[in-house]
Design an enzyme around this catalytic site. Structure first.
Site: not given
Ligand code: IMP
Ligand code: MG
Length: 180
Positions: A100-101, A104, A153, A166
């Site tokens: 995963e990237d 959050d 962010f 990206r």
């Molecule tokens: P969560 O952990 O379910 O809140 O979601 C994580 C997703 O939110 C990631 O896969 C990203 O696509 C997006 N995301 C959260 N923080 C950032 C950020 O700082 N930059 C870009 N995308 C983010």
């Molecule tokens: Mg995204």
């Protein structure tokens, strides 16, 4: 690059990324001990990280791709996931490593892991390139993590804001004026 004008500052440089990816690959080599692993790239954000990582690990891998989005809005997210593109391989009895990237709130990954466990993999682990611990809403931690970052962010190295940025080769903090 024209888009670099929107970057407030570089948080993780190209060379820091390259060094950390090598270290993570070694951690994974140590953990999997030559066993085969289905590496699952979570689209789209993890594509860049995934492509670097797969060229650094030494255990045998199968590639697969998944695209998901969380249901619900904002802080009242239900934690359910909507599968936009599912896996193409059968993961039952296999080692699965989700790539995963950024982790959050944890809502998306928490729900996805629960869903994939029902398919009876031998083992399921999570690797995230970035981690924002300050925003976590679920009791979930990555098994492999590139960098812990502050609650800002970020964009680049696969991560987007509104599908843009990206392509940048480093992780940058997006200027607030771009999204405020
Ligand atoms: P969560 O952990 O379910 O809140 O979601 C994580 C997703 O939110 C990631 O896969 C990203 O696509 C997006 N995301 C959260 N923080 C950032 C950020 O700082 N930059 C870009 N995308 C983010
Ligand atoms: Mg995204």
């Amino acid at each position: 690059m024209i888009i670099e004008k929107d970057v407030d500052r570089i948080l993780v440089s190209k060379s820091e990324i390259a060094k950390r990816v090598k270290e993570l690959a070694l951690e994974m080599d140590e953990f999997y001990q030559g066993e085969e692993v289905v590496l699952v790239c979570i689209l789209k954000g993890a594509v860049t990280f995934f492509s670097d990582l797969v060229r650094s690990v030494s255990f045998p891998v199968q590639f697969d791709f998944m695209c998901v989005s969380s249901y619900g809005s904002g802080s009242v997210s239900t934690g359910d996931v909507q599968i936009k593109k599912d896996l193409s391989v059968d993961i039952s009895g296999k080692n699965v490593l989700l790539v995963e990237d950024i982790l959050d709130t944890g809502n998306t990954m928490m729900a996805l892991i629960e869903l994939l466990k029902e398919r009876n993999p031998k083992d399921i682990k999570l690797c995230t390139f970035l981690n924002k611990p300050a925003r976590r809403e679920q009791p979930i931690e990555a098994d492999f993590c590139g960098f812990d970052i502050p609650d800002e962010f970020v964009i680049g190295y696969g991560l987007d804001y509104d599908e843009r940025y990206r392509q940048m080769p480093y992780i940058g903090v997006l200027k607030r004026e771009v999204y405020e």
